[in-house]
Design an enzyme around this catalytic site. Sequence first.
Site, PDB file in Angstrom:
ATOM      1  N   TYR A 185       0.853  -1.183   0.000  1.00 27.92           N
ATOM      2  CA  TYR A 185       0.000   0.000   0.000  1.00 27.92           C
ATOM      3  C   TYR A 185       0.900   1.248   0.000  1.00 27.92           C
ATOM      4  O   TYR A 185       2.066   1.163   0.410  1.00 27.92           O
ATOM      5  CB  TYR A 185      -0.890  -0.047   1.264  1.00 27.92           C
ATOM      6  CG  TYR A 185      -1.970   0.978   1.293  1.00 27.92           C
ATOM      7  CD1 TYR A 185      -3.096   0.865   0.468  1.00 27.92           C
ATOM      8  CD2 TYR A 185      -1.874   2.100   2.128  1.00 27.92           C
ATOM      9  CE1 TYR A 185      -4.087   1.832   0.481  1.00 27.92           C
ATOM     10  CE2 TYR A 185      -2.867   3.070   2.147  1.00 27.92           C
ATOM     11  CZ  TYR A 185      -3.973   2.932   1.314  1.00 27.92           C
ATOM     12  OH  TYR A 185      -4.944   3.892   1.326  1.00 27.92           O
ATOM     13  N   ASN A 187       1.563   3.695   1.819  1.00 28.10           N
ATOM     14  CA  ASN A 187       2.303   4.147   3.015  1.00 28.10           C
ATOM     15  C   ASN A 187       3.451   3.207   3.392  1.00 28.10           C
ATOM     16  O   ASN A 187       4.246   3.532   4.264  1.00 28.10           O
ATOM     17  CB  ASN A 187       1.356   4.306   4.211  1.00 28.10           C
ATOM     18  CG  ASN A 187       0.755   2.989   4.684  1.00 28.10           C
ATOM     19  OD1 ASN A 187       0.616   2.039   3.912  1.00 28.10           O
ATOM     20  ND2 ASN A 187       0.373   2.923   5.935  1.00 28.10           N
ATOM     21  N   LYS A 188       3.571   2.055   2.723  1.00 24.84           N
ATOM     22  CA  LYS A 188       4.584   1.063   3.111  1.00 24.84           C
ATOM     23  C   LYS A 188       5.975   1.465   2.602  1.00 24.84           C
ATOM     24  O   LYS A 188       6.112   2.367   1.781  1.00 24.84           O
ATOM     25  CB  LYS A 188       4.198  -0.316   2.567  1.00 24.84           C
ATOM     26  CG  LYS A 188       2.808  -0.781   3.014  1.00 24.84           C
ATOM     27  CD  LYS A 188       2.796  -1.312   4.441  1.00 24.84           C
ATOM     28  CE  LYS A 188       1.450  -1.219   5.089  1.00 24.84           C
ATOM     29  NZ  LYS A 188       0.608  -2.383   5.029  1.00 24.84           N
ATOM     30  N   GLN A 189       6.988   0.709   3.045  1.00 24.64           N
ATOM     31  CA  GLN A 189       8.371   1.018   2.644  1.00 24.64           C
ATOM     32  C   GLN A 189       8.533   0.948   1.132  1.00 24.64           C
ATOM     33  O   GLN A 189       9.392   1.617   0.549  1.00 24.64           O
ATOM     34  CB  GLN A 189       9.355   0.039   3.299  1.00 24.64           C
ATOM     35  CG  GLN A 189       9.542   0.224   4.793  1.00 24.64           C
ATOM     36  CD  GLN A 189       8.643  -0.677   5.599  1.00 24.64           C
ATOM     37  OE1 GLN A 189       7.550  -1.051   5.165  1.00 24.64           O
ATOM     38  NE2 GLN A 189       9.071  -1.032   6.805  1.00 24.64           N
ATOM     39  N   LEU A 190       7.740   0.094   0.475  1.00 26.18           N
ATOM     40  CA  LEU A 190       7.766  -0.057  -0.984  1.00 26.18           C
ATOM     41  C   LEU A 190       6.325  -0.114  -1.430  1.00 26.18           C
ATOM     42  O   LEU A 190       5.509  -0.791  -0.798  1.00 26.18           O
ATOM     43  CB  LEU A 190       8.493  -1.364  -1.347  1.00 26.18           C
ATOM     44  CG  LEU A 190       8.569  -1.783  -2.825  1.00 26.18           C
ATOM     45  CD1 LEU A 190       9.813  -2.649  -3.032  1.00 26.18           C
ATOM     46  CD2 LEU A 190       7.344  -2.572  -3.268  1.00 26.18           C
TER      47      LEU A 190
END
Length: 378
Positions: A185, A187-190
């Site tokens: 998603y 907001n994740k690191q990737l």
Amino acid sequence: MTDTDLDEIPVARPVIGAREKQLVLDVLDSRALSLGPLLGRFERALAARIGVEHVSAVSSGTAGLHLALRAAGIAAGDEVVTTPLSFVASANSILYEGATPVFCDIDPRTLNIDPAAAAAAVGERTAGLLPVHIFGYPAAMAELERTAAARGLWIVEDACEALGAVHGDGPAVGARGNPAVFGFYPNKQLTTGEGGAVVSPDAAAKQRIDSERNQGRAPDMDWLDHDRLGFNYRLSDIACALGVAQLERLDAMLADRARIAALYDAGLGDVDGLELPCPDADGDRRSWFVYVVQVPPGVDRDATIRALREHGIQAKPYLPAIHLMSFYRERFGHRAGEFPVCEDISARSLALPFYPELSEGEVERVVEAVRGVVGGAA
Ligand SMILES: *Cc1c(COP(=O)(O)O)cnc(C)c1O
């Protein structure tokens, strides 16, 4: 300030550059928008990054949890021991198969499932454990694996917040041989926009997951021939192209996140009663996902969020305890007081703006505002 103010500092924001745009455009030009070459390319690159062999890209982290639980052998009537301090998807995915999440309390330092509490929660009907590497900090897998081995349980790891984290005893998060799930998603690191991936312990599990994400079609079967129940949990080649570009810059983005976390640590470390994310210990290495603090006991967290909003700073309660959500209260009769550590952490938690392109000036603005609001109220 209102939601539409352009200069409000958001809680999260993905990095999208020329490489992402180019690879997405290349897929559009190729006309191979799904089940094309980018799917395998993304899966292979991700597998190499995590240090595993078998990765299946899927349409979301939630879809990945569903397929990983099915591959582990979840059955209706099973109980699965898991943490109440998580994004709701980890518990919901257990319900999809007619099983029941059994919550236990968390470790106050790491905020991950407390392995002793997990062992104590195992009962007659327990079939598996679903730990979550919350906020990118590795869960105490070695202890959980001992419990699982002693009691004949499977493990599925929710690593949706932990791409890039490493366990003190060696492997990267997701590379211990348990099915493990990542989430992409924005907001994740990737990010792939929406998306996720499942690490399978062996080729057979990957084959099953690849089939179930595509309506139950076996790899050697003809188009529209299906030999088992499946779903549409595919990830498009457009999304996989984004993922390939993001993997190329993952280490740089993780380094930026770690640098910003250190700036917050330095700026907020002396605020009386404010609790900061735990530093790495015992060789475990966090992959920075969010910067979540706990406001001092007695300080009104929700009023703090409103006050920060007036300074043009977005902040979020993160995370609400799952067992106290209305659906879980009503369905399972959960009540406040069951998991005191989780409930205390959850009631005081505050996620601050945190993303790779947050500037030092913006961090300073957030630090000053938090010091004014929380320091002043304490
Ligand atoms: C992001 C996340 C998921 C998956 O979310 P999706 O939106 O379905 O990709 C699952 N568990 C946790 C703990 C998460 O943070």
